[in-house]
Design a protein around this motif. Structure first.
Motif, PDB file in Angstrom:
ATOM      1  N   SER A 274      -0.854 -12.549   6.416  1.00 34.88           N
ATOM      2  CA  SER A 274      -0.438 -11.180   6.081  1.00 34.88           C
ATOM      3  C   SER A 274      -0.755 -10.236   7.244  1.00 34.88           C
ATOM      4  O   SER A 274      -1.923 -10.104   7.635  1.00 34.88           O
ATOM      5  CB  SER A 274      -1.169 -10.703   4.819  1.00 34.88           C
TER       6      SER A 274
ATOM      7  N   CYS B 278      -8.688 -22.696   3.654  1.00 35.45           N
ATOM      8  CA  CYS B 278      -8.023 -21.665   2.866  1.00 35.45           C
ATOM      9  C   CYS B 278      -6.521 -21.763   3.095  1.00 35.45           C
ATOM     10  O   CYS B 278      -6.074 -21.835   4.248  1.00 35.45           O
ATOM     11  CB  CYS B 278      -8.532 -20.287   3.282  1.00 35.45           C
ATOM     12  N   GLU B 279      -5.761 -21.805   2.025  1.00 32.43           N
ATOM     13  CA  GLU B 279      -4.307 -21.942   2.098  1.00 32.43           C
ATOM     14  C   GLU B 279      -3.616 -20.958   1.157  1.00 32.43           C
ATOM     15  O   GLU B 279      -3.693 -21.158  -0.059  1.00 32.43           O
ATOM     16  CB  GLU B 279      -3.909 -23.376   1.714  1.00 32.43           C
TER      17      GLU B 279
ATOM     18  N   THR C 162     -11.128 -16.510   1.436  1.00 27.70           N
ATOM     19  CA  THR C 162     -10.698 -16.497   2.830  1.00 27.70           C
ATOM     20  C   THR C 162     -11.320 -17.699   3.525  1.00 27.70           C
ATOM     21  O   THR C 162     -12.231 -18.338   2.997  1.00 27.70           O
ATOM     22  CB  THR C 162     -11.156 -15.222   3.570  1.00 27.70           C
TER      23      THR C 162
ATOM     24  N   ASN D  46      -4.406 -17.878   4.280  1.00 33.12           N
ATOM     25  CA  ASN D  46      -5.647 -17.135   4.532  1.00 33.12           C
ATOM     26  C   ASN D  46      -5.328 -15.640   4.603  1.00 33.12           C
ATOM     27  O   ASN D  46      -4.693 -15.219   5.562  1.00 33.12           O
ATOM     28  CB  ASN D  46      -6.271 -17.595   5.849  1.00 33.12           C
TER      29      ASN D  46
ATOM     30  N   ASN E 120      -8.878 -16.622  -4.668  1.00 32.68           N
ATOM     31  CA  ASN E 120      -8.682 -15.427  -3.842  1.00 32.68           C
ATOM     32  C   ASN E 120      -9.744 -15.352  -2.749  1.00 32.68           C
ATOM     33  O   ASN E 120     -10.439 -14.349  -2.598  1.00 32.68           O
ATOM     34  CB  ASN E 120      -8.728 -14.168  -4.708  1.00 32.68           C
TER      35      ASN E 120
ATOM     36  N   GLY F 235      -6.330 -16.629   0.481  1.00 30.84           N
ATOM     37  CA  GLY F 235      -5.641 -17.441  -0.509  1.00 30.84           C
ATOM     38  C   GLY F 235      -6.579 -18.401  -1.197  1.00 30.84           C
ATOM     39  O   GLY F 235      -7.750 -18.083  -1.429  1.00 30.84           O
ATOM     40  N   LYS F 236      -6.087 -19.592  -1.511  1.00 33.89           N
ATOM     41  CA  LYS F 236      -6.886 -20.598  -2.205  1.00 33.89           C
ATOM     42  C   LYS F 236      -7.878 -21.232  -1.234  1.00 33.89           C
ATOM     43  O   LYS F 236      -7.479 -21.791  -0.218  1.00 33.89           O
ATOM     44  CB  LYS F 236      -5.961 -21.665  -2.795  1.00 33.89           C
TER      45      LYS F 236
END
Length: 254
Positions: A19, A93-94, A125, A96, A123, A98-99
């Protein structure tokens, strides 16, 4: 619009992000921020593991790339016989953010004996996952040191190591505040881990290792962190015996 991956080498949080809005908050007005976008996750991961590319207009330190290559080469020279217990940590994290999940590989007398995974966070990082893994390693180290064993922890997250062994001392003296504006991210786990580390530091060795360069313990911890994401287990769980090395290494990598 094609998806981009943003690498942050220096910012309020480091890692690979998907993001731009989130990334901008990490680097905006951060002194000497270093970041760059990449068209694929593979390119971003390769860039993050090495020295930053400064083609986007940021000036490159004279010996930056050479220093990073030297550090990566040195990290391959790992002596598992140096201590009774060697604990590799990793977080994934998938995407990032995310999970997120954490993983650990434990060697006793240079022989792989335990794998751990879990602490799934829908949620999270990459940095929070790395910190969680390091915290679990410190808990294992604490028990082992009390039993008279020697211990080393090996993490591919310079951010996590710095948070716990370096930056936390300055933050603590300032009432757990930064010099610059902004809250300290992941503060709870940093405080818990730092307190543990501070009591163990005279007997414990923590070493940074390069990621994804073929170090077995690092690769195993990586697989466990992604396995944690796939299993979605919020607890920290021991991977069942027997451990078949090829089977573990064939699992999804982060």
């Amino acid at each position: 619009m094609a998806k981009k991956y943003y690498v942050v080498w220096a910012g309020r949080e480091t890692g690979i992000f998907t993001s731009w809005d989130y990334t901008k908050k990490l680097v905006d007005k951060f002194p000497q921020a270093k970041y760059k976008s990449f068209p694929s996750e593979a390119e971003a991961k390769a860039a993050f593991a090495k020295a930053p590319s400064y083609n986007s207009g940021t000036k490159k330190p004279a010996a930056g790339a050479a220093k990073a290559k030297t550090a990566a080469k040195a990290s391959l020279d790992i002596d598992l016989s140096r201590c009774d217990l060697s604990i590799f940590t990793d977080g994934g994290c998938e995407p990032n953010p995310g999970k997120a999940g954490s993983g650990i590989a434990v060697y006793h007398k240079a022989e792989l004996t335990q794998l751990w995974y879990g602490l799934y966070n829908a949620n999270g990082t990459n940095n929070s996952a790395e910190l969680n893994a390091l915290h679990q390693a410190l808990l294992i180290a604490d028990k082992a040191l009390k039993q008279g064993l020697t211990v080393q922890i090996l993490s591919d997250s310079q951010y996590s190591i710095n948070c716990i062994t370096n930056w936390a001392y300055g933050w603590k003296t300032k009432g757990w505040k930064r010099k610059t504006a902004g809250d300290i991210k992941n503060l709870d786990i940093i405080q818990q881990s730092h307190e543990l580390y501070d009591g163990l530091k005279e007997k414990l060795n923590i070493q940074h290792v390069a990621a994804h360069v073929g170090i077995e313990g690092n690769e195993l911890a990586d697989r466990m962190s992604i396995y944690a994401i796939d299993q979605k287990d919020s607890e920290f769980c021991r991977y069942p015996d027997p451990i078949v090395l090829n089977d573990i290494l064939s699992l999804r990598a982060g």
